[in-house]
Structure formats: C-alpha cells, structure tokens
Design an enzyme around this catalytic site. Structure first.
Site, PDB file in Angstrom:
ATOM      1  N   GLY A 250     -14.617  10.238  -0.454  1.00 41.54           N
ATOM      2  CA  GLY A 250     -14.480   8.987  -1.221  1.00 41.54           C
ATOM      3  C   GLY A 250     -15.538   7.960  -0.865  1.00 41.54           C
TER       4      GLY A 250
ATOM      5  N   GLY B 293     -13.312  22.803   4.826  1.00 38.94           N
ATOM      6  CA  GLY B 293     -12.735  24.094   5.227  1.00 38.94           C
ATOM      7  C   GLY B 293     -13.602  25.265   4.763  1.00 38.94           C
TER       8      GLY B 293
ATOM      9  N   GLY C 297     -21.378  21.853   7.663  1.00 37.82           N
ATOM     10  CA  GLY C 297     -21.233  21.758   9.114  1.00 37.82           C
ATOM     11  C   GLY C 297     -19.831  21.322   9.475  1.00 37.82           C
TER      12      GLY C 297
ATOM     13  N   GLY D 197     -14.148  11.966   8.625  1.00 37.53           N
ATOM     14  CA  GLY D 197     -12.941  11.695   9.400  1.00 37.53           C
ATOM     15  C   GLY D 197     -11.680  12.098   8.649  1.00 37.53           C
TER      16      GLY D 197
ATOM     17  CB  THR E  28      -5.240  10.012   8.293  1.00 34.37           C
ATOM     18  OG1 THR E  28      -5.012  10.617   7.015  1.00 34.37           O
ATOM     19  CG2 THR E  28      -6.154   8.817   8.140  1.00 34.37           C
TER      20      THR E  28
ATOM     21  CG  ASP F 204      -1.586   8.121   8.942  1.00 31.53           C
ATOM     22  OD1 ASP F 204      -2.552   8.313   9.696  1.00 31.53           O
ATOM     23  OD2 ASP F 204      -1.634   7.369   7.948  1.00 31.53           O
TER      24      ASP F 204
ATOM     25  CD  GLN G  80      -1.087   0.355   9.797  1.00 28.38           C
ATOM     26  OE1 GLN G  80      -1.347  -0.812  10.095  1.00 28.38           O
ATOM     27  NE2 GLN G  80      -0.187   0.657   8.897  1.00 28.38           N
TER      28      GLN G  80
ATOM     29  CD  GLN H  90      -3.861   5.061  10.462  1.00 31.68           C
ATOM     30  OE1 GLN H  90      -4.295   3.919  10.528  1.00 31.68           O
ATOM     31  NE2 GLN H  90      -4.431   5.980   9.710  1.00 31.68           N
TER      32      GLN H  90
ATOM     33  CE1 TYR I 161      -8.739   7.471  10.285  1.00 32.12           C
ATOM     34  CE2 TYR I 161      -8.208   5.160  10.598  1.00 32.12           C
ATOM     35  CZ  TYR I 161      -8.925   6.149   9.949  1.00 32.12           C
ATOM     36  OH  TYR I 161      -9.816   5.803   8.950  1.00 32.12           O
TER      37      TYR I 161
HETATM   38  N1  CAA Z   1       5.742  -2.153  11.351  1.00 28.94           N
HETATM   39  C1  CAA Z   1       6.968  -2.098  11.914  1.00 28.94           C
HETATM   40  N2  CAA Z   1       7.907  -1.169  11.575  1.00 28.94           N
HETATM   41  C2  CAA Z   1       7.588  -0.308  10.626  1.00 28.94           C
HETATM   42  C3  CAA Z   1       6.322  -0.312   9.992  1.00 28.94           C
HETATM   43  C4  CAA Z   1       5.384  -1.290  10.381  1.00 28.94           C
HETATM   44  N3  CAA Z   1       4.169  -1.373   9.843  1.00 28.94           N
HETATM   45  N4  CAA Z   1       6.276   0.685   9.097  1.00 28.94           N
HETATM   46  C5  CAA Z   1       7.484   1.319   9.166  1.00 28.94           C
HETATM   47  N5  CAA Z   1       8.269   0.705  10.070  1.00 28.94           N
HETATM   48  C6  CAA Z   1       9.629   1.063  10.435  1.00 28.94           C
HETATM   49  C7  CAA Z   1      10.453   1.463   9.232  1.00 28.94           C
HETATM   50  O1  CAA Z   1      11.006   0.323   8.629  1.00 28.94           O
HETATM   51  C8  CAA Z   1      11.523   2.363   9.873  1.00 28.94           C
HETATM   52  O2  CAA Z   1      12.472   1.539  10.527  1.00 28.94           O
HETATM   53  P1  CAA Z   1      14.003   2.040  10.774  1.00 28.94           P
HETATM   54  O3  CAA Z   1      13.898   3.298  11.577  1.00 28.94           O
HETATM   55  O4  CAA Z   1      14.609   0.905  11.507  1.00 28.94           O
HETATM   56  O5  CAA Z   1      14.548   2.271   9.395  1.00 28.94           O
HETATM   57  C9  CAA Z   1      10.725   3.081  10.945  1.00 28.94           C
HETATM   58  O6  CAA Z   1       9.594   2.246  11.230  1.00 28.94           O
HETATM   59  C10 CAA Z   1      10.215   4.435  10.474  1.00 28.94           C
HETATM   60  O7  CAA Z   1       9.788   5.136  11.590  1.00 28.94           O
HETATM   61  P2  CAA Z   1       9.525   6.699  11.522  1.00 28.94           P
HETATM   62  O8  CAA Z   1       8.970   7.155  12.821  1.00 28.94           O
HETATM   63  O9  CAA Z   1      10.739   7.415  11.035  1.00 28.94           O
HETATM   64  O10 CAA Z   1       8.353   6.724  10.453  1.00 28.94           O
HETATM   65  P3  CAA Z   1       8.221   7.573   9.118  1.00 28.94           P
HETATM   66  O11 CAA Z   1       8.168   8.997   9.501  1.00 28.94           O
HETATM   67  O12 CAA Z   1       9.173   7.110   8.111  1.00 28.94           O
HETATM   68  O13 CAA Z   1       6.761   7.120   8.619  1.00 28.94           O
HETATM   69  C11 CAA Z   1       4.398   6.837   8.762  1.00 28.94           C
HETATM   70  C12 CAA Z   1       5.705   6.880   9.511  1.00 28.94           C
HETATM   71  C13 CAA Z   1       4.081   8.209   8.136  1.00 28.94           C
HETATM   72  C14 CAA Z   1       3.316   6.556   9.773  1.00 28.94           C
HETATM   73  C15 CAA Z   1       4.424   5.768   7.680  1.00 28.94           C
HETATM   74  O14 CAA Z   1       4.881   4.563   8.249  1.00 28.94           O
HETATM   75  C16 CAA Z   1       3.034   5.506   7.095  1.00 28.94           C
HETATM   76  O15 CAA Z   1       2.489   6.305   6.351  1.00 28.94           O
HETATM   77  N6  CAA Z   1       2.456   4.350   7.431  1.00 28.94           N
HETATM   78  C17 CAA Z   1       1.131   3.965   6.955  1.00 28.94           C
HETATM   79  C18 CAA Z   1       0.099   4.372   7.922  1.00 28.94           C
HETATM   80  C19 CAA Z   1      -1.232   3.873   7.433  1.00 28.94           C
HETATM   81  O16 CAA Z   1      -1.440   2.703   7.170  1.00 28.94           O
HETATM   82  N7  CAA Z   1      -2.205   4.774   7.342  1.00 28.94           N
HETATM   83  C20 CAA Z   1      -3.509   4.400   6.866  1.00 28.94           C
HETATM   84  C21 CAA Z   1      -4.094   5.552   6.101  1.00 28.94           C
HETATM   85  S1  CAA Z   1      -5.621   5.070   5.310  1.00 28.94           S
HETATM   86  C22 CAA Z   1      -6.695   5.015   6.569  1.00 28.94           C
HETATM   87  O17 CAA Z   1      -6.440   5.335   7.675  1.00 28.94           O
HETATM   88  C23 CAA Z   1      -8.073   4.494   6.218  1.00 28.94           C
HETATM   89  C24 CAA Z   1      -8.389   3.314   7.001  1.00 28.94           C
HETATM   90  O18 CAA Z   1      -9.233   3.400   7.885  1.00 28.94           O
HETATM   91  C25 CAA Z   1      -7.773   2.014   6.688  1.00 28.94           C
END
Ligand code: CAA
Length: 248
Positions: free
Chosen positions: A14, A37, A62, A92, A94, A96, A149, A152, A155
């Site tokens: 992207g 891959g 590569g 790179g 992720t 997550d 984050q 992450q 990451y």
């Molecule tokens: N802050 C605080 N609490 C949070 C939160 C946050 N940001 N996000 C979720 N929670 C809480 C939820 O409310 C939930 O609470 P309860 O258990 O009390 O209901 C709990 O955390 C969920 O925890 P889990 O361990 O069960 O998490 P999950 O499996 O549901 O999901 C995750 C975890 C997959 C990481 C998901 O939160 C997610 O995808 N988050 C986004 C991560 C992100 O921003 N990635 C960026 C990708 S893009 C990139 O990386 C490019 C770049 O450089 C910017």
C-alpha cells in the site's frame, strides 16, 4: 548524470507503491523489493499495472527476514543496475493481539520482519554508500512506535527499535554524505488498517484531529523529501505524518 538507484522494500504494498511512484517521478531508477510468500506472478502483475500507468519500475524478490536472501537480492540489483543510492526500509507486517495471548511466534515474526530486516538491508548497502560517499536511508516506522498501541506490543517494540537503530547509524555515517532518518506514518488508508475490526478502526479515526486516515501519497512525499539531493543536513531525525494523532 546517471539516475540514482532507489530500492523500496515492501515496494508493491500500500504505502510502498506510492513511494515507488513518487521516487520514479523524482527521476530515480526505482526497484520495488517484494516477498509475497514467493508469489512472483503477483509481483509481475503489479509491475505490468505500473507500466500501464506510465511507471517504469523494476521488481526484485527477497525475503527481508533472511540475511542470505537479502544478500542475493542486493547482489542481483548491483549486477543489473549498479550501487543502491537510496534504501527505503518499508516492508513490514502486523500480528495484532494482546500480550496475554501473544505467542513467541507472533513476537518473532514481527521483530524479524519489521526490525531485524532493517539491520540486514542497511548492513548490506552501507559499504557501497560509504565508498561512494553518498546515500539516503529512510526507515518507515509508525505512530505506534512513538506512542505504543493496545494489541501491538510486538509491532510497537519493533517500530520503536527503528529509532535507536536510525540514530546510531546516522552518527556512524554522517561524515560520509549518508543520511539515515525515520518517517512515522499514522493510520494510512491501506489494507493493513482494514485488518483492524471496523468498530475499533472507527474509534481510531475519531482520535485523529485531521478527521481522516492518511493517504499513501502523503507518506511518499515525506520519503521523497528526505531522499533529495538537497537534504543532506537532516539526519537521525524522525518525521511524523499522523494527522495530529500524536504530537510530541
Ligand atoms: N484501550 C483500552 N482497552 C481496550 C482498547 C484500547 N485501545 N481496545 C480494546 N480494549 C479493551 C476492550 O474494550 C475489551 O475490554 P473487556 O475485556 O473489558 O470487554 C478488551 O480490551 C479486549 O481485550 P482482548 O485481549 O480480548 O482483545 P481482542 O482479542 O478483542 O482484540 C486486538 C485485540 C486484536 C488487538 C484489537 O483490539 C485490535 O485490533 N486493536 C487495534 C490494533 C491496531 O490499532 N492495529 C493497528 C494496525 S495498522 C498498523 O499497524 C499501521 C500503523 O503503523 C499505524
């Protein structure tokens, strides 16, 4: 003067595609590094599309997680085109998940692909750059390396590690006409952020003062600036482009 040669890892992705196009428009001979891959057909299709759009960009296979594969890739480019003048470490991934569920594999995959690769690739181009007394290295980090984050730990650690690497190497090569910098994109509208669940993605968008996700071209412009002939005085720096999501 012959064209400067720029290698962009993750060049068919992207943000990578936009960086390749921008550097092509800046007048460089651009090579998009790809792994996919080992899906060479996909890379060929990407290159054909670029050609149809007016971009003459080479592709080079590569695996950036593998030192020998990086070496083969760079040797091939050296043979076909010449010395790499500009290296953009953009590749790179992720994996997550919250720390309580993170496996050693989740950790190792991200550290190897996002951080160790930067050492491999930079190590393999640096002696040529030192010899010719000119070079530009741009490492693509992330807002999440700056602020951390949720979900992450791997990451964020890899992307934060890039800052230390960049600043150390920048000092080692500054007197030889080589600059080393990082660019830290915020959330950019690419497939990587589409992997984030929609509800969370929307929450993140609301936290960006500019009110939208970034465009890949907005990152490519920063890379182009740092790669420029005239920008030899910026080194060891980090330029954030995140729509105001994180200011420090
Ligand atoms: N802050 C605080 N609490 C949070 C939160 C946050 N940001 N996000 C979720 N929670 C809480 C939820 O409310 C939930 O609470 P309860 O258990 O009390 O209901 C709990 O955390 C969920 O925890 P889990 O361990 O069960 O998490 P999950 O499996 O549901 O999901 C995750 C975890 C997959 C990481 C998901 O939160 C997610 O995808 N988050 C986004 C991560 C992100 O921003 N990635 C960026 C990708 S893009 C990139 O990386 C490019 C770049 O450089 C910017």
């Amino acid at each position: 003067m012959t064209k400067r040669i720029a290698l962009v890892t993750g060049g068919t992705g992207g943000i990578g595609t936009s960086i390749c196009k921008q550097l092509h428009d800046d007048g460089y001979q651009v090579i998009a590094g790809y792994y996919s891959g080992g899906n060479h057909e996909k890379a060929q299709a990407w290159q054909d599309q670029m050609k149809a759009d007016g971009y003459d960009i080479a592709v080079a296979y590569g695996n950036i997680r593998d030192f020998d594969s990086c070496q083969t890739c760079i040797d091939g480019i050296r043979k076909d085109f010449g010395t790499i003048d500009i290296l953009v470490n953009n590749g790179g991934i992720t994996r997550d998940t919250t720390l309580k569920k993170m496996s050693p594999e989740h950790w190792d995959d991200v550290i190897a692909t996002n951080l160790t690769s930067v050492f491999y690739m930079t190590r393999l181009v640096i002696n040529d750059m030192l010899e010719q007394k000119w070079g530009r290295i741009v490492n693509i980090s992330s807002v999440n390396g700056e602020k951390g984050q949720f979900g992450q730990a791997n990451y964020s650690a890899a992307k934060a590690g890039m800052y230390g690497f960049t600043k150390a190497v920048a000092q080692e090569v500054a007197s030889k006409g080589i600059t080393v910098n990082t660019v830290s994109p915020g959330y950019i509208a690419t497939s990587m952020i589409m992997d984030v669940p929609e509800e969370i993605r929307e929450q993140i968008r609301k936290g960006i003062p500019v009110g939208r996700f970034g465009k890949p071209e907005e990152i490519a412009r920063v890379v182009s600036f740092l790669a420029g002939e005239e920008n030899g005085f910026i080194t060891g720096a980090n330029i954030s482009a995140n729509g105001g999501q994180y200011m420090h």
